[in-house]
Design a protein around this motif. Structure first.
Motif, PDB file in Angstrom:
ATOM      1  N   PHE A 169       0.835  -1.132  -0.075  1.00 55.37           N
ATOM      2  CA  PHE A 169       0.000  -0.084  -0.019  1.00 55.37           C
ATOM      3  C   PHE A 169       0.881   1.132   0.200  1.00 55.37           C
ATOM      4  CE2 PHE A 169      -2.226   3.457   2.128  1.00 55.37           C
ATOM      5  CZ  PHE A 169      -3.682   3.423   1.409  1.00 55.37           C
ATOM      6  N   LEU A 170       0.491   2.078  -0.843  1.00 57.52           N
ATOM      7  CA  LEU A 170       1.235   3.409  -0.930  1.00 57.52           C
ATOM      8  C   LEU A 170       0.380   4.433  -0.551  1.00 57.52           C
ATOM      9  CD1 LEU A 170       3.674   4.992  -1.718  1.00 57.52           C
ATOM     10  CD2 LEU A 170       3.011   5.231  -4.034  1.00 57.52           C
ATOM     11  N   ALA A 171       0.763   5.196   0.543  1.00 57.59           N
ATOM     12  CA  ALA A 171      -0.047   6.362   0.870  1.00 57.59           C
ATOM     13  C   ALA A 171       0.475   7.451   0.045  1.00 57.59           C
ATOM     14  CB  ALA A 171      -0.057   6.791   2.280  1.00 57.59           C
ATOM     15  N   PHE A 172      -0.346   8.064  -0.734  1.00 57.09           N
ATOM     16  CA  PHE A 172       0.263   9.294  -1.844  1.00 57.09           C
ATOM     17  C   PHE A 172       0.572  10.642  -1.030  1.00 57.09           C
ATOM     18  CE2 PHE A 172      -0.641   7.711  -6.147  1.00 57.09           C
ATOM     19  CZ  PHE A 172      -0.918   6.369  -5.730  1.00 57.09           C
ATOM     20  N   PRO A 223      -2.863  12.772  -2.704  1.00 54.40           N
ATOM     21  CA  PRO A 223      -3.721  11.875  -2.962  1.00 54.40           C
ATOM     22  C   PRO A 223      -4.530  12.437  -4.326  1.00 54.40           C
ATOM     23  CG  PRO A 223      -3.314  12.150  -0.707  1.00 54.40           C
ATOM     24  CD  PRO A 223      -2.911  13.283  -1.365  1.00 54.40           C
ATOM     25  N   PHE A 266     -15.678   3.491  -4.105  1.00 55.84           N
ATOM     26  CA  PHE A 266     -14.190   3.368  -4.764  1.00 55.84           C
ATOM     27  C   PHE A 266     -13.600   2.266  -3.872  1.00 55.84           C
ATOM     28  CE2 PHE A 266      -9.561   4.370  -4.288  1.00 55.84           C
ATOM     29  CZ  PHE A 266      -9.096   4.340  -5.391  1.00 55.84           C
ATOM     30  N   ALA A 325     -11.860  -1.330  -4.263  1.00 56.90           N
ATOM     31  CA  ALA A 325     -10.582  -1.823  -3.934  1.00 56.90           C
ATOM     32  C   ALA A 325     -10.462  -3.004  -3.290  1.00 56.90           C
ATOM     33  CB  ALA A 325      -9.859  -0.460  -3.513  1.00 56.90           C
ATOM     34  N   VAL A 361     -14.031  10.808  -4.241  1.00 58.98           N
ATOM     35  CA  VAL A 361     -12.807  10.462  -3.929  1.00 58.98           C
ATOM     36  C   VAL A 361     -11.942  11.734  -3.747  1.00 58.98           C
ATOM     37  CG1 VAL A 361     -10.656   8.939  -4.342  1.00 58.98           C
ATOM     38  CG2 VAL A 361     -12.944   8.141  -4.755  1.00 58.98           C
ATOM     39  N   ASN A 365      -7.626  10.484   4.622  1.00 58.01           N
ATOM     40  CA  ASN A 365      -8.470   9.427   3.782  1.00 58.01           C
ATOM     41  C   ASN A 365      -7.439   8.324   3.287  1.00 58.01           C
ATOM     42  OD1 ASN A 365     -10.563   8.559   2.589  1.00 58.01           O
ATOM     43  ND2 ASN A 365     -10.048   9.502   0.442  1.00 58.01           N
ATOM     44  N   GLU A 366      -6.101   8.790   3.154  1.00 55.83           N
ATOM     45  CA  GLU A 366      -5.184   7.703   2.700  1.00 55.83           C
ATOM     46  C   GLU A 366      -5.152   6.589   3.914  1.00 55.83           C
ATOM     47  OE1 GLU A 366      -5.200   8.617  -0.709  1.00 55.83           O
ATOM     48  OE2 GLU A 366      -3.084   7.691  -0.336  1.00 55.83           O
ATOM     49  N   GLN A 397      -7.942   4.459   4.082  1.00 53.07           N
ATOM     50  CA  GLN A 397      -7.881   3.441   3.145  1.00 53.07           C
ATOM     51  C   GLN A 397      -7.115   2.157   3.482  1.00 53.07           C
ATOM     52  OE1 GLN A 397      -7.092   5.038  -0.894  1.00 53.07           O
ATOM     53  NE2 GLN A 397      -8.873   6.216  -0.847  1.00 53.07           N
ATOM     54  N   LEU A 437      -7.702  -1.626   3.891  1.00 53.43           N
ATOM     55  CA  LEU A 437      -7.175  -2.584   2.924  1.00 53.43           C
ATOM     56  C   LEU A 437      -6.154  -3.501   3.954  1.00 53.43           C
ATOM     57  CD1 LEU A 437      -6.872  -0.370   0.007  1.00 53.43           C
ATOM     58  CD2 LEU A 437      -8.462  -2.032   0.214  1.00 53.43           C
ATOM     59  N   TYR A 442      -3.436   5.845  -9.168  1.00 57.04           N
ATOM     60  CA  TYR A 442      -4.211   5.594  -7.854  1.00 57.04           C
ATOM     61  C   TYR A 442      -5.024   4.600  -7.561  1.00 57.04           C
ATOM     62  CZ  TYR A 442      -5.954   7.774  -3.817  1.00 57.04           C
ATOM     63  OH  TYR A 442      -6.603   7.983  -2.477  1.00 57.04           O
ATOM     64  N   GLN A 498      -3.006   1.315  -7.698  1.00 58.48           N
ATOM     65  CA  GLN A 498      -2.311   1.036  -6.575  1.00 58.48           C
ATOM     66  C   GLN A 498      -3.203   0.495  -5.339  1.00 58.48           C
ATOM     67  OE1 GLN A 498      -1.199   1.477  -3.163  1.00 58.48           O
ATOM     68  NE2 GLN A 498       0.434   0.190  -3.791  1.00 58.48           N
ATOM     69  N   ARG A 499      -4.443   0.767  -5.665  1.00 57.13           N
ATOM     70  CA  ARG A 499      -5.486   0.024  -4.674  1.00 57.13           C
ATOM     71  C   ARG A 499      -5.848  -1.317  -4.787  1.00 57.13           C
ATOM     72  NH1 ARG A 499      -3.116   3.218  -1.971  1.00 57.13           N
ATOM     73  NH2 ARG A 499      -3.751   5.310  -1.281  1.00 57.13           N
ATOM     74  N   ILE A 551      -7.213  -2.027  -8.031  1.00 56.93           N
ATOM     75  CA  ILE A 551      -8.293  -2.078  -9.112  1.00 56.93           C
ATOM     76  C   ILE A 551      -7.655  -2.251 -10.533  1.00 56.93           C
ATOM     77  CG2 ILE A 551     -10.340  -0.571 -10.144  1.00 56.93           C
ATOM     78  CD1 ILE A 551     -10.493   0.455  -7.317  1.00 56.93           C
TER      79      ILE A 551
END
Lengths: 258, 487
Positions: free
Chosen positions: A81-84, A87, A98, A102, A142, A154-155, A158, A162, B439, B442-443, B445
Motif C-alpha cells: 500500500f502506498l499512501a500518496f 492523493p 471506490f 478496491a 474520492v 483518507n489515505e 484506506q 485494506l 491511484y 495501487q489500490r 483495481i
C-alpha cells in the motif's frame, strides 16, 4: 518482508536510484529521510510499480519473491500500500464505492468472497471509529474538494480498510498542521502490528516524534548513506542535511539495521 | 382417444397448428424499393405509397424544392467525404420476415455476446437482432398492454404514418412549426422524403402514466433512415420519452437524417432521453452510420420546460444539436449530454438555447469523451434576445481524453442582446490522468475497471438525469464501447 539489493532506477531516462540497499523485517517501522531530490518518492513509486519508473539494475524481494515481475495492481493485491504524497481526486466517484471496489478486487485476488454493501458498511464504521474520522468523508467523491488534512486522513483510512502487509507513507506529513499531523500519526500507530511493516518517507523529523521508528535511514543521491535508531533523525534535524555532505556521519552501520 | 374427437375439438393442438399454417401462407405484398436517386416523382411515389393527403405531398415537394438550392453544412469540425445524394435509395419497404433470421441461432454470435454484456433482456434480443416478428411474441404483447393503458389516459402514441391517417388535424397543425422544412440541408431532405417515425400527443393536464419508449412501439423496428418525430404536450401535461436503446442496432443505411420536433404548451414538461449506439464503423473507420439530426424543442407556453438528455456512443459521424427555443415567459431549457468517440469516430454535437421570453432559464451540461483517434467537438449557442429580461444560462462543458491520438474541441457561442441577462460558462479538459489510473491500480483495481469507474464518475451529472434503468444500461454501454481503449 522486503529486501532491496543494489537497486538502480531511472525516471524519464534520468538515473535517480543508484544502488540502494534496504531490508525491512516483519512488524518494523522504518523511516527514510533525506534532502529534496534524493530519490525518496521514487523509491515508493518503484516499489508500487508506477509506469515510467524503470528499474535498470538490482532486485526487490517481497515476502521472498521477485516483486518486480508483478503488475502494480497485483502488488497492491499482494498487500503493498502506498499512501500518496498528493492523493488524487476522482470526480464523481463516491469514496465508499471506490474503496469497496478496491477491497473486493483484493479479496477476489486472494480467493476470498467479496463483501456486499452491508458487510462493507459495517467494516467501514468500525474503522472510522478506530481512527476517529467522521463518516462525512465517505459520502463525498474520492478526495474531491478535500482539504490537505482530509486527504491524508483518507489515505490512512484506506490503509486501515485494506490492511496491507507493507505500507509506504510518502511524505504523509507534508502540508499538515500540528493537529492534523497528530491525528494522522495516531492513526498510523493504531495500525502498527507484528505482521505489518511500515516505511515512513519524510523530509522532516517532526513526524517521527509521533511515529517512533525502529530504524532511520538517510537517503542521499539515490543511496542509503546512513542508518541508525531514532536518534539519527534528531541529529539530522539539529544539524541539517549539509552535515551529511560534510562527512559528519559514520558510514552505513550494518548492526543498526537489526 | 378417437380421431373424430380430435377433429371436433377446436381447442386441440392439431387444430391450432393447422390454423397457424393457414395464416402463415397468406402472401403479403412483396417488399418494394425505389431505384436510387431523388426527384419529384420519387417523392410523389413515396407519398402515394403511404396514401398521404394532398397537403402533405405539397409540403414534401416544397421542402424538396428548397433543398435543391441548399448545400450541406461545412462549418462542423468533421471530415466527411462528399455524399452522393443521387446514389441513395429513398424508399425501401421493410424486409419481409422470410428474409430475416428465423431465430437467434441464425444471428451473428458477436452481436449476441454484446447483448449479453449489456444485460439486454432475453425477450428483447430477438427483436433487436431483427429476427422475424412472428418469432418475437413477447415484445408484441408488451406493446399491446402499454397501448391500452395509454389510451385510457387519452395519450396518443403511434407511428407517424398512423398519425397522418388518424389525427391529420394535429399533424397539420404542428408539423414543421418547430423545425421548418427550410431550416437546414438535412432537415429539408428529411421533410421531403421522411419515411416514418413517432407521434406523441399528451392532452391538457395529463401526466403520461409511463415512460414512452420507441423500444416498445409496435412496428417501430424499421422506421428507416429518415425518421421524423413529433411530440406535443398540451397545457400542464408531462411526458418522458426514451429514444433508442443501448444495444447496437443493425442498419444497412449509411446516411441517417432525422428530425425531432417538441412542442410544450403552457406549464407542460417534456423530458426527452436518447441513447444512441449506431454502428460506428470498424477500427479504421470503414463503414459506420452518418448521423445528421435536427432536434428542437419549442417552449411555447409560459413556465413550460423541455429537457434533453443524450448519451451518444455510436455512429461514424454525429452531427446533432438538440435545442430549446424558450419562447414562453419563465420557461426552462436543459441539455445534458455524454458524447463518446473512439477509434475513428467523429462527433460535433451540442445545443442551442434561444432565450426569447422573460426570465427564461437554461442549463447545459456537456461531457465529451475521446479515445483512440476519436474527435469530439462541443458546439453550443446561447442567445438572449432583446426582450428576454433576466434570462439566465449556465453552461458547463467538460472534455476527457483517453490516450494521445484523440482530440477535444469546444466552440461556445454567446450572443446577448439584453443587459439584464446572466450567462455563465465553465469549461475543462482533462486527460484521463496517469495519476488517476495509478491511484486506482495501487489500490488493486484493474485497469479496465479503473477506466470505467473514472469515466462513470465524469458522466455522473448526466446519468443522473436518465431514467434509472436507462442509466444502468448507459453505464454498461460506455464500458463496452471503451473496451481496450487504454493499455
Amino acid at each position: 518482508m522486503l529486501e532491496i539489493k543494489n537497486l538502480h532506477a531511472t525516471v524519464g531516462g534520468k538515473p535517480i536510484l543508484k544502488g540502494l540497499n534496504l531490508k525491512v523485517s516483519d512488524g518494523e517501522v522504518h523511516a527514510i529521510m533525506g534532502p529534496n531530490g534524493a530519490g525518496k518518492s521514487t523509491l515508493g513509486n518503484v516499489i508500487a510499480g508506477r509506469d515510467g519508473y524503470d528499474v535498470t539494475a538490482g532486485e526487490v524481494l517481497y515476502k521472498g519473491a521477485d516483486l518486480l515481475q508483478l503488475e502494480p495492481e497485483e502488488r497492491a493485491c499482494e498487500g503493498i500500500f502506498l499512501a500518496f504524497q498528493y492523493p488524487v481526486e476522482i470526480p464523481g466517484v463516491n469514496n465508499t464505492y471506490f474503496l469497496r471496489a478496491a477491497l473486493n478486487a483484493q479479496r477476489k485476488y486472494r480467493g476470498e468472497p467479496e463483501l456486499d454493501s452491508m458487510q462493507f458498511l459495517k467494516l467501514v464504521r468500525e474503522k472510522l471509529h478506530i481512527l476517529h474520522i467522521s463518516d462525512d468523508l465517505m459520502h463525498r467523491a474520492v478526495n474531491e474538494g478535500f482539504s490537505g488534512g482530509e486527504k491524508k486522513r483518507n489515505e490512512i483510512f484506506q490503509m486501515a480498510v485494506l490492511e496491507p502487509s507493507l505500507a509506504i507513507l510518502d511524505e504523509t506529513d507534508s502540508g499538515l498542521d500540528i493537529d492534523a499531523l497528530r491525528l494522522v500519526a495516531e492513526g498510523v500507530n493504531r495500525l502498527r502490528s507484528e505482521d505489518r511493516s511500515i516505511i515512513v518517507v519524510t523530509h522532516y523529523q517532526r513526524l517521527l516524534d509521533h511515529i517512533v521508528p525502529d530504524v532511520v535511514h538517510v537517503l542521499a543521491d539515490g543511496k542509503i548513506v546512513a542508518s541508525g535508531d531514532a536518534d539519527l533523525a534528531l541529529k539530522l534535524e539539529e544539524k541539517g542535511y549539509t552535515w551529511l555532505e560534510q562527512g559528519g556521519i559514520q558510514p552505513l552501520n550494518e548492526e543498526a539495521r537489526v | 382417444m378417437s380421431n373424430e374427437q380430435t377433429k371436433a375439438d377446436p381447442s386441440s393442438v392439431d387444430h391450432f397448428v393447422q390454423q397457424k399454417y393457414q395464416h402463415g401462407f397468406v402472401t403479403e405484398i412483396e417488399s418494394e424499393t425505389v431505384p436510387p436517386g431523388l426527384d419529384e416523382n420519387v417523392i410523389r411515389w413515396i407519398s402515394a405509397r403511404k396514401e398521404e393527403p394532398g397537403w402533405l405531398l405539397e409540403w414534401r415537394l416544397d421542402a424538396y424544392r428548397q433543398w435543391l438550392n441548399m448545400t450541406p453544412p461545412d462549418w462542423a469540425h468533421l471530415e466527411i467525404d462528399p455524399i452522393d445524394f443521387q446514389a441513395i435509395s429513398y424508399f425501401s419497404a421493410p424486409k419481409s420476415d422470410k428474409d430475416k433470421p428465423q431465430s437467434l441461432d441464425e444471428v451473428d454470435p458477436k452481436l449476441l455476446e454484446t447483448y449479453d454484456k449489456l444485460g439486454v433482456p432475453l425477450h428483447e434480443r430477438a427483436r433487436l437482432a431483427g429476427v422475424a416478428v412472428d418469432a418475437v411474441f413477447d415484445s408484441i404483447s408488451i406493446g399491446t398492454t402499454f397501448r391500452d393503458e395509454l389510451m385510457k389516459a387519452g395519450v396518443i402514441f403511434c407511428s407517424f404514418s398512423e398519425a397522418v391517417k388518424d389525427h391529420p388535424e394535429l399533424v397539420r397543425k404542428y408539423l414543421g412549426t418547430v423545425v421548418p422544412s427550410r431550416d437546414n440541408f438535412f432537415a429539408a431532405l428529411n421533410s421531403a422524403v421522411f419515411s416514418d417515425g413517432s407521434f406523441v400527443f399528451i392532452p391538457r393536464g395529463v401526466r403520461c402514466p409511463m415512460e414512452l419508449s420507441t423500444y416498445f412501439r409496435i412496428n417501430a423496428a424499421e422506421t428507416g433512415q429518415f425518421e421524423r418525430t413529433l411530440i406535443i404536450a398540451e397545457d400542464s401535461s408531462y411526458v418522458s420519452y426514451l429514444e433508442g436503446c443501448t444495444a447496437p442496432m443493425r442498419d444497412e443505411n449509411q446516411l441517417h437524417a432525422a428530425v425531432v420536433e417538441l412542442v410544450a404548451l403552457e406549464q407542460a414538461e417534456i423530458k426527452y432521453s436518447t441513447v444512441q449506439n449506431w454502428y460506428p464503423g470498424d477500427e479504421n473507420g470503414v463503414g459506420g452510420i452518418y448521423n445528421f439530426v435536427t432536434k428542437r424543442g419549442d417552449c411555447r407556453g409560459a413556465r413550460s420546460k423541455i429537457s434533453w438528455t443524450q448519451v451518444e456512443t455510436g455512429s461514424a459521424i454525429t452531427w446533432k444539436y438538440p435545442s430549446c427555443v424558450l419562447r414562453g415567459d419563465h420557461s426552462v431549457g436543459e441539455f445534458y449530454s455524454v458524447a463518446l468517440t473512439n477509434n475513428c469516430q467523429q462527433a460535433d454535437t451540442g445545443t442551442k438555447m434561444i432565450h426569447i421570453g422573460r426570465e427564461t432559464r437554461s442549463k447545459i451540461i456537456s461531457k465529451g469523451i475521446s479515445a483512440g483517434r476519436g474527435q469530439n467537438a462541443y458546439r453550443g449557442l446561447v442567445r438572449v434576445a432583446k426582450k428576454a429580461d433576466k434570462a439566465r444560462n449556465f453552461t458547463q462543458c467538460d472534455s476527457m481524453l483517453i490516450g494521445k491520438g484523440c482530440g477535444a474541441h469546444t466552440f461556445p457561442y454567446i450572443e446577448v442582446s439584453n443587459p439584464s441577462a446572466k450567462v455563465e460558462h465553465e469549461a475543462t479538459t482533462s486527460r484521463i490522468g496517469e495519476d488517476q489510473m495509478f491511484y486506482c491500480l495501487q489500490r488493486g483495481i484493474s485497469e479496465e475497471d479503473a477506466v470505467s469507474m473514472i469515466v462513470d464518475g465524469f458522466c455522473k451529472q448526466v446519468f443522473r438525469e436518465l431514467p434509472m434503468e436507462f442509466a444502468v444500461e448507459a453505464k454498461a454501454l460506455l464500458e463496452v464501447r471503451l473496451e481496450g481503449a487504454v493499455g
